[in-house]
Enzyme design. Structure first.
Site, PDB file in Angstrom:
ATOM      1  N   GLU A  54       9.974  15.229  16.428  1.00 25.09           N
ATOM      2  CA  GLU A  54      10.092  15.140  14.786  1.00 25.09           C
ATOM      3  C   GLU A  54       9.426  15.985  13.609  1.00 25.09           C
ATOM      4  O   GLU A  54       8.098  15.630  13.746  1.00 25.09           O
ATOM      5  CB  GLU A  54      10.061  14.104  13.216  1.00 25.09           C
ATOM      6  CG  GLU A  54      11.071  14.023  12.353  1.00 25.09           C
ATOM      7  CD  GLU A  54      10.050  12.622  11.947  1.00 25.09           C
ATOM      8  OE1 GLU A  54      11.502  11.942  11.360  1.00 25.09           O
ATOM      9  OE2 GLU A  54       9.919  12.062  12.132  1.00 25.09           O
TER      10      GLU A  54
ATOM     11  N   CYS B 200      13.359  10.761   7.448  1.00 20.86           N
ATOM     12  CA  CYS B 200      13.406  10.332   8.529  1.00 20.86           C
ATOM     13  C   CYS B 200      14.978  10.597   9.582  1.00 20.86           C
ATOM     14  O   CYS B 200      14.789  10.610  10.675  1.00 20.86           O
ATOM     15  CB  CYS B 200      12.337   8.970   8.814  1.00 20.86           C
ATOM     16  SG  CYS B 200      13.416   7.304   7.514  1.00 20.86           S
TER      17      CYS B 200
ATOM     18  N   GLU C 219       4.007   6.973  15.237  1.00 21.13           N
ATOM     19  CA  GLU C 219       2.850   7.191  15.834  1.00 21.13           C
ATOM     20  C   GLU C 219       1.970   5.444  15.414  1.00 21.13           C
ATOM     21  O   GLU C 219       1.119   5.326  16.028  1.00 21.13           O
ATOM     22  CB  GLU C 219       1.900   8.264  17.031  1.00 21.13           C
ATOM     23  CG  GLU C 219       0.857   8.435  16.609  1.00 21.13           C
ATOM     24  CD  GLU C 219      -0.291   9.996  16.542  1.00 21.13           C
ATOM     25  OE1 GLU C 219      -1.860   9.551  16.436  1.00 21.13           O
ATOM     26  OE2 GLU C 219       0.737  10.160  15.817  1.00 21.13           O
TER      27      GLU C 219
ATOM     28  N   GLU D 273      10.445   0.893  10.235  1.00 21.48           N
ATOM     29  CA  GLU D 273      11.602   1.746   9.940  1.00 21.48           C
ATOM     30  C   GLU D 273      10.661   3.258  10.758  1.00 21.48           C
ATOM     31  O   GLU D 273       9.689   3.767   9.592  1.00 21.48           O
ATOM     32  CB  GLU D 273      11.750   2.031   8.748  1.00 21.48           C
ATOM     33  CG  GLU D 273      12.815   2.702   8.672  1.00 21.48           C
ATOM     34  CD  GLU D 273      12.910   4.285   8.077  1.00 21.48           C
ATOM     35  OE1 GLU D 273      12.589   4.782   8.989  1.00 21.48           O
ATOM     36  OE2 GLU D 273      13.046   4.152   7.097  1.00 21.48           O
TER      37      GLU D 273
ATOM     38  N   LYS E 225       0.878  -1.340   0.369  1.00 25.35           N
ATOM     39  CA  LYS E 225       0.566   0.077  -0.203  1.00 25.35           C
ATOM     40  C   LYS E 225       1.173   0.830  -0.035  1.00 25.35           C
ATOM     41  O   LYS E 225       1.486   1.419   0.487  1.00 25.35           O
ATOM     42  CB  LYS E 225      -1.206   0.238   0.717  1.00 25.35           C
ATOM     43  CG  LYS E 225      -2.017   0.843   1.009  1.00 25.35           C
ATOM     44  CD  LYS E 225      -2.516   1.371   2.111  1.00 25.35           C
ATOM     45  CE  LYS E 225      -2.038   2.657   2.981  1.00 25.35           C
ATOM     46  NZ  LYS E 225      -2.242   3.972   1.899  1.00 25.35           N
TER      47      LYS E 225
END
Length: 474
Positions: free
Chosen positions: A385, A288, A235, A254, A180
């Site tokens: 972040e 990230c 989250e 990850e 997806k």
């Protein structure tokens, strides 16, 4: 400074369909959910209408993958390798088309999608094609077996590269896949589905289901999925870990990061400045492992910041399809709102904000490259972040203090160390709680090298020999 004339890449190399269905069992099919529009974040122009996969559609895709698993897993590794090599070659042949589509759908500069993303995508398929008939020598037993059906959910920051990271090792190990893509960037995954057909990949080996979080949840929670691979926010990663706990599914996550880019006083400053820019402003900071916290030794802080500000004044923000562009569009209105919220919080908490003079286009989602100085470790911009072109600057005096500040984060994905002393690099690498530590470079990727994090940055490794383990019953 030179004035740059526009050098736009042509959109004509891409044929975007007005609407796209799901790719299940080797065929494109309508979804039973409500379709959605994917837009160009640089102009807010609608690119295409895309099907949403319902729970029923996801079930069809998983069943197709399960059916294909029997023949695909039984195929000799050398035969599976031929398909992966073929896919890699077609990606190379169609790389210009894929790069333009990626920049249109994602907002990243064409220079990055063309020169970074696409070569790495092809390299991952070539690399794992080489492993397909050598799995017994990977260190996971003499006869490692595939797991079955892999459910894979990928983010919007590197849509095609994350697809390659997930699909290439899964197929090499003999698994089949239901993937997806992110809701805001589905188009290159759907073009990859066409490439699978062009490569004559057996039906059901790769299935692509599009949609939002509900589609991803249906895939992750499907009882006939043996392996879940997710790249995205911490989250959502927590939700996935909770939902699959006790199910027997193998999981790799990850997740987010808040990487420290550490510059010592003996570093080559011009090289470090380029590394800092690449570390946080590459892909608009939608990375990230971005070096979003700059830790600079106190004795050189003023000199380094002056040089960094001069360099930021030369960055060109604008049309992602212009080959001169350094900083493209923020991927979505929602992401832009989050970047603005955290940047405003930085000012409210007392940090000093600076951006070079640059005009932002009237349409689309844009944010200027931004530096915060006077940042405390307790500030939100130093702990959360941002996932945008925002750099928080802190200082240190000793290597021990640098390590303490670098590790003072719930994340542990990456770090960078800039110094001329090899012994210091090795000492720092042994002390930093980060999955990847770069020395005198940043954001350097290679398919032969493992990538992944500690703590709230997830678990498991992708890339290299280590990336095979997640797709094998060992």
């Amino acid at each position: 400074m030179f004035e740059y004339a526009p050098a736009p890449e042509s959109r004509d190399v891409v044929d975007i369909q007005p609407s796209y269905g799901l790719f299940i069992d080797g065929e494109f099919a309508d979804g039973t959910g409500k379709s959605f529009k994917t837009i160009n974040p640089a102009s807010e122009e609608v690119l295409a209408e895309v099907a949403t996969a319902s729970e029923e559609d996801v079930d069809r895709a998983v069943q197709a993958a399960r059916k294909a698993f029997g023949t695909w897993s039984a195929m000799p590794g050398s035969e599976r390798a031929k398909y992966l090599f073929r896919i890699a070659r077609i990606i190379q042949e169609r790389s210009r088309e894929l790069a333009v589509l990626e920049s249109l759908d994602n907002g990243k500069p064409i220079r990055e999608s063309r020169d970074v993303d696409l070569p790495l995508v092809a390299a991952h398929f070539f690399y794992y094609a080489g492993w397909a008939d050598k799995l017994g020598y990977a260190g996971y037993g003499a006869d490692p077996r595939p797991l079955g059906v892999a459910g894979q959910v990928i983010p919007w920051n590197f849509p095609l590269l994350m697809l390659a990271w997930k699909i290439a090792p899964a197929l090499a190990c003999g698994n089949t896949v239901v993937l997806k893509p992110a809701e805001t960037t589905p188009l290159t995954a759907l073009l990859f589905a066409e490439i699978c057909r062009q490569a004559d990949l057996p039906p059901g080996v790769v299935n692509i289901v599009t949609g939002a979080g509900e589609t991803g949840a249906a895939l992750v929670n499907h009882p006939d999925v043996n392996k879940v691979a997710f790249t995205g926010s911490t989250e959502v990663g927590r939700q996935i870990a909770r939902s699959v706990a006790g199910s027997g599914k193998k999981v790799t996550l990850e997740l987010g990061g808040k990487a420290a880019n550490i510059v010592f006083e003996d570093a080559a400053l011009d090289q470090a400045v380029e590394g800092i820019v690449n570390g946080i402003f590459f892909n608009q900071g939608h990375v990230c492992c971005a070096g979003s916290r700059l830790l600079v030794q106190e004795s050189i802080a003023t000199e380094l910041l002056d040089s960094l500000k001069r360099r930021l004044g030369t960055l060109r923000l604008g049309d992602p399809l212009d080959k001169n562009t350094d900083i493209g569009a923020i991927n979505s209105a929602a992401q832009l709102a989050k970047i603005r919220e955290l940047s405003d919080a930085g000012e409210l908490e007392g940090a000093d904000r600076w951006s070079p003079a640059c005009s932002l286009p009237d349409k689309g989602f844009w944010f200027p490259p931004t530096i915060f100085t006077g940042v405390a470790q307790s500030h939100r911009i130093a702990r959360e972040e941002v996932f945008g072109p925002v750099l928080s600057v802190l200082t240190f005096r000793t290597p021990d203090e640098a390590v303490e500040k670098a590790n003072n984060t719930p994340f542990g994905l990456s770090a960078g160390v800039w110094t001329e002393k090899g012994s210091r690099i090795l000492w720092m690498a042994s002390k930093l709680r980060a999955g990847v530590v770069w020395s005198n470079t940043f954001n350097r990727f290679d398919p032969t090298s493992p990538f992944g994090g500690y703590k709230e940055s997830g678990y498991g490794r992708e890339g290299g020999r280590h990336g095979l383990e997640a797709y094998l019953d060992v």
